[in-house]
Design a protein around this motif. Structure first.
Motif, PDB file in Angstrom:
ATOM      1  N   ALA A 573      -7.903  -2.112  -0.847  1.00  0.00           N
ATOM      2  CA  ALA A 573      -7.073  -1.169  -1.599  1.00  0.00           C
ATOM      3  C   ALA A 573      -7.662  -0.897  -2.973  1.00  0.00           C
ATOM      4  O   ALA A 573      -7.584   0.227  -3.490  1.00  0.00           O
ATOM      5  CB  ALA A 573      -5.650  -1.716  -1.721  1.00  0.00           C
ATOM      6  N   PHE A 574      -8.268  -1.918  -3.582  1.00  0.00           N
ATOM      7  CA  PHE A 574      -8.845  -1.745  -4.917  1.00  0.00           C
ATOM      8  C   PHE A 574     -10.136  -0.926  -4.847  1.00  0.00           C
ATOM      9  O   PHE A 574     -10.343  -0.015  -5.666  1.00  0.00           O
ATOM     10  CB  PHE A 574      -9.124  -3.120  -5.520  1.00  0.00           C
ATOM     11  N   ASP A 575     -10.982  -1.229  -3.880  1.00  0.00           N
ATOM     12  CA  ASP A 575     -12.272  -0.541  -3.790  1.00  0.00           C
ATOM     13  C   ASP A 575     -12.126   0.896  -3.306  1.00  0.00           C
ATOM     14  O   ASP A 575     -12.776   1.806  -3.832  1.00  0.00           O
ATOM     15  CB  ASP A 575     -13.209  -1.307  -2.863  1.00  0.00           C
ATOM     16  N   LYS A 576     -11.258   1.116  -2.304  1.00  0.00           N
ATOM     17  CA  LYS A 576     -11.128   2.450  -1.698  1.00  0.00           C
ATOM     18  C   LYS A 576     -10.045   3.300  -2.347  1.00  0.00           C
ATOM     19  O   LYS A 576      -9.910   4.474  -1.993  1.00  0.00           O
ATOM     20  CB  LYS A 576     -10.834   2.302  -0.204  1.00  0.00           C
ATOM     21  N   LYS A 577      -9.233   2.687  -3.236  1.00  0.00           N
ATOM     22  CA  LYS A 577      -8.142   3.402  -3.921  1.00  0.00           C
ATOM     23  C   LYS A 577      -7.155   3.998  -2.930  1.00  0.00           C
ATOM     24  O   LYS A 577      -6.706   5.142  -3.069  1.00  0.00           O
ATOM     25  CB  LYS A 577      -8.708   4.501  -4.839  1.00  0.00           C
ATOM     26  N   GLU A 578      -6.792   3.227  -1.891  1.00  0.00           N
ATOM     27  CA  GLU A 578      -5.824   3.679  -0.899  1.00  0.00           C
ATOM     28  C   GLU A 578      -5.041   2.472  -0.400  1.00  0.00           C
ATOM     29  O   GLU A 578      -5.494   1.330  -0.530  1.00  0.00           O
ATOM     30  CB  GLU A 578      -6.540   4.367   0.265  1.00  0.00           C
ATOM     31  N   PRO A 579      -3.827   2.704   0.176  1.00  0.00           N
ATOM     32  CA  PRO A 579      -3.017   1.572   0.663  1.00  0.00           C
ATOM     33  C   PRO A 579      -3.740   0.794   1.757  1.00  0.00           C
ATOM     34  O   PRO A 579      -4.539   1.338   2.520  1.00  0.00           O
ATOM     35  CB  PRO A 579      -1.749   2.245   1.186  1.00  0.00           C
ATOM     36  N   ALA A 580      -3.418  -0.490   1.833  1.00  0.00           N
ATOM     37  CA  ALA A 580      -3.991  -1.362   2.859  1.00  0.00           C
ATOM     38  C   ALA A 580      -2.966  -2.417   3.206  1.00  0.00           C
ATOM     39  O   ALA A 580      -2.087  -2.749   2.410  1.00  0.00           O
ATOM     40  CB  ALA A 580      -5.288  -2.008   2.369  1.00  0.00           C
ATOM     41  N   GLY A 581      -3.091  -2.948   4.421  1.00  0.00           N
ATOM     42  CA  GLY A 581      -2.198  -3.994   4.860  1.00  0.00           C
ATOM     43  C   GLY A 581      -1.163  -3.488   5.834  1.00  0.00           C
ATOM     44  O   GLY A 581      -1.468  -2.707   6.751  1.00  0.00           O
ATOM     45  N   PHE A 582       0.066  -3.894   5.699  1.00  0.00           N
ATOM     46  CA  PHE A 582       1.168  -3.687   6.629  1.00  0.00           C
ATOM     47  C   PHE A 582       1.295  -2.223   7.065  1.00  0.00           C
ATOM     48  O   PHE A 582       1.488  -1.317   6.250  1.00  0.00           O
ATOM     49  CB  PHE A 582       2.462  -4.143   5.965  1.00  0.00           C
ATOM     50  N   LEU A 583       1.137  -1.984   8.406  1.00  0.00           N
ATOM     51  CA  LEU A 583       1.310  -0.669   9.031  1.00  0.00           C
ATOM     52  C   LEU A 583       0.402   0.397   8.445  1.00  0.00           C
ATOM     53  O   LEU A 583       0.771   1.577   8.382  1.00  0.00           O
ATOM     54  CB  LEU A 583       2.774  -0.212   8.927  1.00  0.00           C
ATOM     55  N   THR A 584      -0.785  -0.007   7.945  1.00  0.00           N
ATOM     56  CA  THR A 584      -1.770   0.969   7.486  1.00  0.00           C
ATOM     57  C   THR A 584      -2.975   0.903   8.407  1.00  0.00           C
ATOM     58  O   THR A 584      -3.002   0.153   9.384  1.00  0.00           O
ATOM     59  CB  THR A 584      -2.198   0.668   6.032  1.00  0.00           C
ATOM     60  N   GLY A 585      -3.996   1.675   8.101  1.00  0.00           N
ATOM     61  CA  GLY A 585      -5.190   1.668   8.929  1.00  0.00           C
ATOM     62  C   GLY A 585      -6.105   0.497   8.688  1.00  0.00           C
ATOM     63  O   GLY A 585      -7.085   0.323   9.415  1.00  0.00           O
ATOM     64  N   THR A 586      -5.820  -0.321   7.655  1.00  0.00           N
ATOM     65  CA  THR A 586      -6.662  -1.475   7.327  1.00  0.00           C
ATOM     66  C   THR A 586      -5.826  -2.745   7.386  1.00  0.00           C
ATOM     67  O   THR A 586      -4.849  -2.890   6.632  1.00  0.00           O
ATOM     68  CB  THR A 586      -7.260  -1.302   5.916  1.00  0.00           C
ATOM     69  N   LEU A 587      -6.169  -3.646   8.300  1.00  0.00           N
ATOM     70  CA  LEU A 587      -5.456  -4.921   8.493  1.00  0.00           C
ATOM     71  C   LEU A 587      -3.949  -4.705   8.601  1.00  0.00           C
ATOM     72  O   LEU A 587      -3.148  -5.245   7.827  1.00  0.00           O
ATOM     73  CB  LEU A 587      -5.777  -5.884   7.348  1.00  0.00           C
ATOM     74  N   PRO A 588      -3.495  -3.927   9.565  1.00  0.00           N
ATOM     75  CA  PRO A 588      -2.055  -3.643   9.663  1.00  0.00           C
ATOM     76  C   PRO A 588      -1.226  -4.826  10.123  1.00  0.00           C
ATOM     77  O   PRO A 588       0.010  -4.783  10.034  1.00  0.00           O
ATOM     78  CB  PRO A 588      -2.006  -2.511  10.692  1.00  0.00           C
ATOM     79  N   GLN A 589      -1.873  -5.900  10.627  1.00  0.00           N
ATOM     80  CA  GLN A 589      -1.112  -7.021  11.163  1.00  0.00           C
ATOM     81  C   GLN A 589      -0.568  -7.962  10.094  1.00  0.00           C
ATOM     82  O   GLN A 589       0.314  -8.777  10.383  1.00  0.00           O
ATOM     83  CB  GLN A 589      -1.992  -7.823  12.142  1.00  0.00           C
ATOM     84  N   ILE A 590      -1.052  -7.906   8.845  1.00  0.00           N
ATOM     85  CA  ILE A 590      -0.564  -8.819   7.810  1.00  0.00           C
ATOM     86  C   ILE A 590       0.781  -8.317   7.298  1.00  0.00           C
ATOM     87  O   ILE A 590       1.162  -7.160   7.486  1.00  0.00           O
ATOM     88  CB  ILE A 590      -1.580  -8.946   6.655  1.00  0.00           C
ATOM     89  N   HIS A 591       1.510  -9.200   6.613  1.00  0.00           N
ATOM     90  CA  HIS A 591       2.865  -8.866   6.145  1.00  0.00           C
ATOM     91  C   HIS A 591       2.880  -8.341   4.712  1.00  0.00           C
ATOM     92  O   HIS A 591       3.957  -8.087   4.174  1.00  0.00           O
ATOM     93  CB  HIS A 591       3.767 -10.103   6.234  1.00  0.00           C
TER      94      HIS A 591
END
Length: 888
Positions: A573-591
């Protein structure tokens, strides 16, 4: 002769108090906010003045706590020996003080507890016996030792107060003198070792001596002193029979019982009475015919009443069958303005109803309710479990339509009504407003059926006999649906408005919190805590460090740890300036759901929220709130970054300024003597024997003078470096000031034969504590400075004398003087004022070194200008005397 009216007579109660004081001594209390403010010092300083005027002053006991200034003031005053011998820890000898019977006796530490076996357990009781014997007593007290404030001080400072003094002791004192010191100065005295020894001072700074604690204690001391002054004014007015509004018009009534919370009620009432400067009455009520309380309860009640008496209250016991009526009757009889009662934690119906009953019958009397620990919330505040949405949507129409039908049937049995459809419209509107659109539709349908079944002929069937009734039903269902839709829309609009108001308030609170935060750490903490409070989810904030690595900086709740997957999502999220994690396109399995914090200028960090275990994204209103909070967070972090960079830039500028000044000074003050030395050596080498002896002697003298000048400059740089590094270790031993002044003047005259120096030394000048070598260097620097700026044609005067327990040496020139705004700047490194020709004189280190050397000797230096006939500058040096008793 005019007859004296009632208002012309002095108050009899006050006259009786004055008569009771006849033959008694006078008690004076020196009151302070904390240890170290100077109570004992002020007491001894005044006592020395009275001793000088001829009064018989005796010290019964004084605790100096190792403070040399206080101990010096006690010298020359008779001191009574302590019990068990004259040891530092012996107890005050009451019998010796009564036998000595001095005009004024000083007994320090009013709150002290005496050793076992003493006549009285507390020192204030010793002092009461002395005052009763006709001896004037001076004593000292810290505000935290007052009985009524001990629990409050314990909560403020986090330290229990073990030794206390009843408030009545301070109230009965003839004079209360406030000794005040701002918290910053008190902490500076503590750091300088003037309050406690170094080890104890460090513990005090970590515990009691905090700015917030000292400020709170100072406020308590100032308030109590102001109340005392007000009491004295009221007594004076009553003695003089002056009519007017009394400051003691407020009166409190405090109700207590045999329970544990009554002690807290009494303490709260005492603080309230002190703040209002009010008299207060403590009453214990019992019902006639009731059995005696248990021994433990009776003892608890007695202890509470004794505490109230120690705090200055009047106590009374009453018997009444109706507590409310008895309390109000006493209040009106005693002209009570405010009633203080407690609300215990037990669920007694009688005690719970007492505040309400008093509120209903008190009229203009104020009611203060003191909550007990663990008090149960009122029944009104109890929250019932919420129903599921489907149950409310279906159940509310059934209840409202059913109730409307029963009401309509009962009404038609009494009165013949033509149309009851309006009653069912009320049920539809109620369902729409409370449960929404779906509930309104169900209520409209049920109303249609119930109205048809029970009130349209033929009743008991869903058929319609008359055609016009069909039209009425159609119109009814249309109106019901329309009204339900409008009410439901109004409900949704109100709900949206409330959500928007909550979001706006949350943003306002967040902006206020951020505006009060200083530095990146406090800003990040505020972001994490407010994200958690606003969205109801655990939050974490990650900020890059100096090397650019993203690190968890703040979290709320604090016990959060990120695993490898969560850290990877945050970095994405910091490097790409976009959301990451829960229900996103990057590591959606984390809480965790991470979003970057971006300002208009740069990327500042990442904020993360803990999402639920279910695959449910944020609601739209939560999404909007989070984005708005992140925008404000970006502004606050950017401001903190700019503040930090501005501070660094300021430090860099100051460093560059010092470096530039140093290089400028080196280039000028080193090259000038070197150029003279090189020129003289070159002339001697090239011309040699061709020069006359006088010329060679002049060149050699020039080489010697310039080499000495160069040596002094290097020595100044070395001394300045040692002072700043803390390596300057000055000796503090008795020194003869007259000899040092003679040595320094001789040295200055040798270097500058044209310099005129006039000396004046007071006869019998006592020795001072200092370092002879360093003091000589300070005086030489002042002479050198006076020659540069005062000129050689006008004399420089130096006089020395003892004043205020210190040695004072003043060096005065007759130059143009120094503007007031520059009197402190001249002691800064490399600060040089221009001479008459506009060029800076000297290196700008002499006065800075002089201040450093004086500080290392425990002395001070101060500049004042003008000094003589509106011109000139005077430098005053002060050092402690080695023998204060011999000061003139």
């Amino acid at each position: 002769m005019a007859r004296q009216t009632e208002t012309d007579r002095p108050d009899p109660a006050v006259l009786l108090q004055l008569a009771a004081r006849e033959g008694r001594g006078k008690l004076t209390v020196f009151l302070g906010a904390a240890p170290g403010v100077g109570k004992t010092y002020a007491m001894l300083e005044r006592a020395r003045g009275l001793k000088t005027s001829g009064m018989d002053v005796v010290i019964g006991l004084v605790e100096t706590h190792g403070r040399s200034e206080t101990a010096k003031l006690a010298e020359g005053i008779e001191v009574l020996p302590r019990q068990g011998g004259d040891t530092p820890y012996g107890e005050f000898d009451l019998d010796a003080a009564l036998a000595r019977r001095s005009a004024l006796l000083i007994v320090d530490e009013l709150a002290h507890s005496n050793a076992p076996g003493s006549r009285h357990p507390k020192r204030y009781q010793d002092i009461a016996e002395l005052v009763g014997a006709g001896i004037d007593v001076w004593t000292a007290l810290n505000i935290q030792h007052l009985e009524s404030l001990s629990d409050l001080v314990a909560r403020i400072a986090g330290i229990p107060v073990r030794e206390t003094v009843p408030d009545i002791v301070l109230k009965r004192a003839d004079e209360v003198i406030l000794v005040d010191l701002p918290p910053a100065e008190l902490i500076a005295r503590l750091n300088a070792g003037k309050v406690y020894l170094p080890d104890n001072a460090k513990r005090a700074l970590d515990g009691f001596f905090k700015p917030a604690t000292l400020t709170a204690l100072r406020e308590l001391a100032l308030r109590r002193a102001a109340d005392r002054v007000d009491d004295q004014m009221v007594d004076f007015l009553r003695q003089s029979a002056v009519e007017g509004p009394w400051a003691t018009g407020e009166r409190l009534l405090v109700c207590v019982g045999p329970d544990t919370m009554s002690e807290s009620v009494v303490r709260v009432a005492s603080r309230l009475a002190s703040g209002l400067n009010a008299r207060w009455l403590v009453v214990s009520l019992t019902r006639p015919g009731t059995p005696l309380p248990a021994p433990a309860d009776a003892e608890q009640l007695e202890e509470t009443l004794r505490l109230a008496e120690r705090l200055g209250a009047e106590t009374r016991r009453e018997s009444a069958s109706d507590f409310v009526d008895a309390i109000l009757r006493i209040a009106r009889r005693e002209h009570i303005t405010q009633i203080v009662i407690g609300r215990p934690a037990t669920r007694s119906w009688l005690r719970r109803s007492l505040p309400d009953a008093l509120l209903r019958g008190a009229g203009e009397i104020g009611i203060h309710i003191v909550p007990g620990e663990g008090s149960a919330p009122s029944r009104r505040a109890r929250k019932w479990p919420s129903l599921p949405e489907w149950a409310l949507t279906l159940g509310l129409p059934l209840l409202s339509v059913g109730a409307t039908t029963l009401f309509g049937l009962g009404l038609t049995a009494l009165v013949a009504l033509q149309n009851l459809s309006m009653l069912y419209l009320a049920a539809v509107l109620l369902s729409a407003v409370i449960a929404g659109r779906g509930s309104a539709l169900i209520a409209a349908g049920l109303s249609f059926l119930a109205y048809n079944f029970f009130f349209i002929e033929p009743t008991g069937e869903l058929t319609v006999a008359q055609p016009q009734e069909v039209l009425s039903l159609v119109i009814f269902i249309a109106v019901a649906l329309a009204a339900g839709q409008l009410a439901a829309r109004l409900r949704e609009s109100a709900k949206v408005s409330r959500q928007q108001a909550r979001q706006s308030q949350a943003l306002l609170d967040f902006s206020r919190k951020l505006s009060a935060a200083h530095g990146q750490e406090s800003v990040v903490d505020a972001i994490a805590s407010h994200l958690n409070a606003s969205l109801g989810r655990p939050a974490i904030v990650l900020v890059p460090d100096e090397s650019g690595d993203l690190l968890p900086t703040a979290a709320w709740p604090p016990d959060q740890a990120l695993g490898a997957a969560e850290l990877t999502a945050a970095r994405w999220a910091f490097d790409k300036k976009e959301p990451a994690g829960f229900l996103t396109g990057t590591l959606p399995q984390i809480h965790y759901l991470f979003r970057p914090i971006i300002s208009a200028q740069r990327l500042l960090g990442v904020a993360g929220l803990v999402m639920g275990p279910r695959d449910i994204p944020l609601a739209p209103d939560e999404e909007r709130t989070w984005i708005a909070l992140l925008d404000q967070s970006a502004i606050a972090l950017d401001r903190a970054r700019l503040t930090r960079e501005s501070a660094r830039a300021s430090v860099a500028r100051e460093s560059e300024k010092v470096q530039s000044a140093l290089l400028s000074s080196l280039s000028h003050d080193l090259r000038t003597p070197l150029a003279s030395i090189i020129g003289a050596v070159t002339s001697l080498r090239q011309l040699g024997d061709k020069m006359p002896p006088e010329s060679r002697a002049d060149l050699l003298l020039s080489i010697e003078e310039e080499a000495g000048r160069l040596n002094r400059f290097v020595a100044n740089l070395f001394d300045m470096t040692r002072i700043e590094a803390g390596m300057m270790k000055a000796r503090r031993e008795p020194i003869e000031l007259a000899a040092i002044i003679d040595t320094s003047t001789a040295r200055a005259r040798k270097l500058h034969p044209d310099l005129l120096i006039e000396t004046s030394i007071a006869p019998g000048l006592p020795r001072a504590l200092g370092d002879a070598v360093l003091l000589e260097q300070v005086l030489f620097n002042l002479f050198d400075n006076a020659r540069k700026y005062g000129g050689a044609s006008l004399p420089v005067t130096i006089y020395a004398r003892a004043e205020d327990g210190e040695a004072s040496i003043a060096v005065t020139d007759q130059g143009k003087g120094i503007p007031e705004a520059e009197l402190e700047k001249i002691f800064d490194k490399f600060y040089r004022r221009a001479k008459g020709d506009g060029r800076p004189a000297g290196t700008g280190l002499g006065l800075s070194i002089a201040r450093g050397l004086m500080a290392s000797m425990g002395g001070s230096i101060k500049a004042s200008s003008p000094a003589i006939r509106k011109r000139g500058t005077r430098f005053t040096l002060r050092l402690p005397l080695a023998e204060p008793g011999k000061a003139s």
